[in-house]
Design an enzyme around this catalytic site. Structure first.
Site, PDB file in Angstrom:
ATOM      1  N   HIS A 332      42.559  50.537  40.684  1.00 41.34           N
ATOM      2  CA  HIS A 332      41.114  50.633  40.519  1.00 41.34           C
ATOM      3  C   HIS A 332      40.703  52.084  40.668  1.00 41.34           C
ATOM      4  O   HIS A 332      41.348  52.861  41.376  1.00 41.34           O
ATOM      5  CB  HIS A 332      40.399  49.758  41.561  1.00 41.34           C
ATOM      6  N   ASP A 391      39.828  41.802  38.465  1.00 42.05           N
ATOM      7  CA  ASP A 391      40.183  41.300  37.139  1.00 42.05           C
ATOM      8  C   ASP A 391      41.539  40.607  37.135  1.00 42.05           C
ATOM      9  O   ASP A 391      41.811  39.784  36.258  1.00 42.05           O
ATOM     10  CB  ASP A 391      40.200  42.450  36.128  1.00 42.05           C
TER      11      ASP A 391
END
Length: 454
Positions: A332, A391
């Site tokens: 991320h 995700d």
């Protein structure tokens, strides 16, 4: 689209494209030379601070003995830890998204009466203008649901009797209407596409004002309107975890930038949708599902960690799946040690996999979550830790819920419109300057040449 054939114009366009590429290319070392924070981030991925907000906070580090060190990721909505918020409404067996909408926009957790009032307002707004479905959504349905959603949002401007008023009351009314309508616009757009492009039966269900946003999404999408309580509760948690993520993510920053110009709500939200549509922002969970589909076909023994690790290494070597050199769902821009949304999500995802009889698939996801950081650390030089992001699991959840790939990013938008709305109001109320960052020109000065001398 014009009075030309694509076959005739293609060679010209390709030649001009080569010229455009040459003029747009320069030495990337110049970014270092001029200390330009490319992507508005430093080498560690930390964003350049360009504004203040009270809406949410993303924490990935802490100060220890005067030094900044990575820590377990934390996410706060209006100062409340998201983990506490989720525990609060799940403990009471309530749906939480509407409560989060109230918190993000109005800054406080609602009382029961305040929450009931908001729920009723959203239910009242969950009705499209007369003939909108027939005249707008059914006409020329796009193959991309985010384009369909953006077009519908922009068209709603024409149905608004006061579209350009940027007073707080009017913008709040517009934002609440859009929050209420996003599920309808998304699902109806998908149904129209399926009917006209895939020859599927067309059904348009009417939302139930007594149901939550998550329940209505499943009701609108499924032919028989049926869903289990766990399915709806898991989707509700998806919406909560995607509702907001700091002012610096691409689509929320877009909302601030466009709102700072003083434009209307529909234009600002459509711009945010255009940002979220980008695969680097909103499409990661689609890639995760597709990557795992390829993995399940390629890896013969899902319990063999060596075989799984070998597949992950081949992903990084651009030898598997889409040859992009990425393990989707891992890493991320901000978080390093952990993404709190993934940490919250994991337990709920397991419950759904148990209900669906997909324990083996969940076990495979768990093994990849464990092995991927080890493989990446061996293969790549990284400046911060790597962990599973939200995700990684959200695509698996949508797949288990039977949601079509085309609706994955619109579901993200259905959630994030809550955060966009809060940030638009914050930008307008704060009456900040129009955002105008600077770019440094590195082009040499040149003398003009007459046409015949070029």
């Amino acid at each position: 689209m014009g009075n030309y054939s694509f076959q005739e114009i293609t060679p010209t366009i390709e030649r001009l494209a080569e010229l455009a590429e040459r003029t747009g290319t320069f030495d990337p070392e110049l970014y270092t030379k001029y200390d330009v924070k490319r992507g508005l981030r430093d080498i560690n991925g930390k964003g350049v601070v360009c504004g203040l907000t009270e809406i949410s906070e993303v924490c990935s580090s802490e100060i220890v003995n005067g030094e900044t060190v990575p820590c377990e990721g934390k996410l706060f909505y209006r100062g409340y830890n998201v983990n506490d918020l989720v525990n609060g409404f799940t403990k009471d067996n309530r749906f939480g998204f509407e409560e989060i909408v109230y918190l993000l926009i109005f800054g406080e957790l609602p009382t029961k009466d305040q929450l009931d009032e908001l729920v009723n307002v959203l239910a009242d707004f969950r009705t499209l203008p007369t003939s909108f479905v027939r005249d707008i959504i059914m006409k020329s349905p796009s193959t991309d649901m985010m384009n369909t959603l953006a077009r519908s949002v922009l068209t709603l401007y024409s149905y608004d009797t006061n579209p350009d008023d940027t007073s707080t009351a009017n913008v709040l009314r517009q934002c609440l209407e859009l929050i209420a309508l996003f599920p309808l616009l998304s699902v109806y757009g998908y149904q129209a596409y399926q009917h006209y492009h895939e020859n599927s039966s067309l059904f348009i269900h009417i939302p139930d004002r007594n149901l939550s946003t998550a329940e209505n999404i499943l009701r609108l999408l499924r032919p028989d309107n049926k869903y289990t309580e766990l399915e709806a509760k898991i989707l509700d948690i998806c919406l909560v975890l995607h509702a907001e993520h700091g002012g610096g993510n691409n689509s929320t920053f877009t909302t601030h930038v466009v709102s700072s110009s003083g434009t209307d709500t529909y234009s600002a939200i459509a711009a945010a949708l255009g940002s979220l549509k980008g695969p680097r922002h909103g499409g990661a969970n689609i890639k995760v599902v597709q990557m795992f589909n390829d993995m399940k076909k390629t890896v013969k023994d899902w319990e063999n960690e060596d075989e799984i690790a070998d597949y992950l290494a081949r992903l990084l070597h651009k030898e598997a799946f889409d040859n992009a050199g990425l393990i989707y769902g891992m890493g991320h821009a901000v978080y390093s040690v952990s993404d709190p949304r993934a940490e919250i999500f994991r337990g709920f995802v397991k419950k759904l996999s148990d209900e669906k009889g997909l324990q083996k698939e969940f076990a495979l996801y768990s093994k990849v979550e464990k092995l991927a950081p080890e493989v990446i650390a061996k293969e790549r030089r990284i400046y911060k830790g790597v962990s599973a992001n939200v995700d990684f699991y959200s695509g698996f959840v949508y797949d288990m819920l039977g949601l079509p790939l085309g609706l994955y990013t619109p579901i993200f938008a259905i959630a994030r419109i809550a955060g966009w709305s809060a940030h638009r109001i914050e930008e307008l109320v704060g009456r900040g300057k129009i955002m105008r960052p600077a770019y440094k020109s590195i082009c040499d000065r040149r003398d003009y040449l007459e046409l015949g001398n070029r």
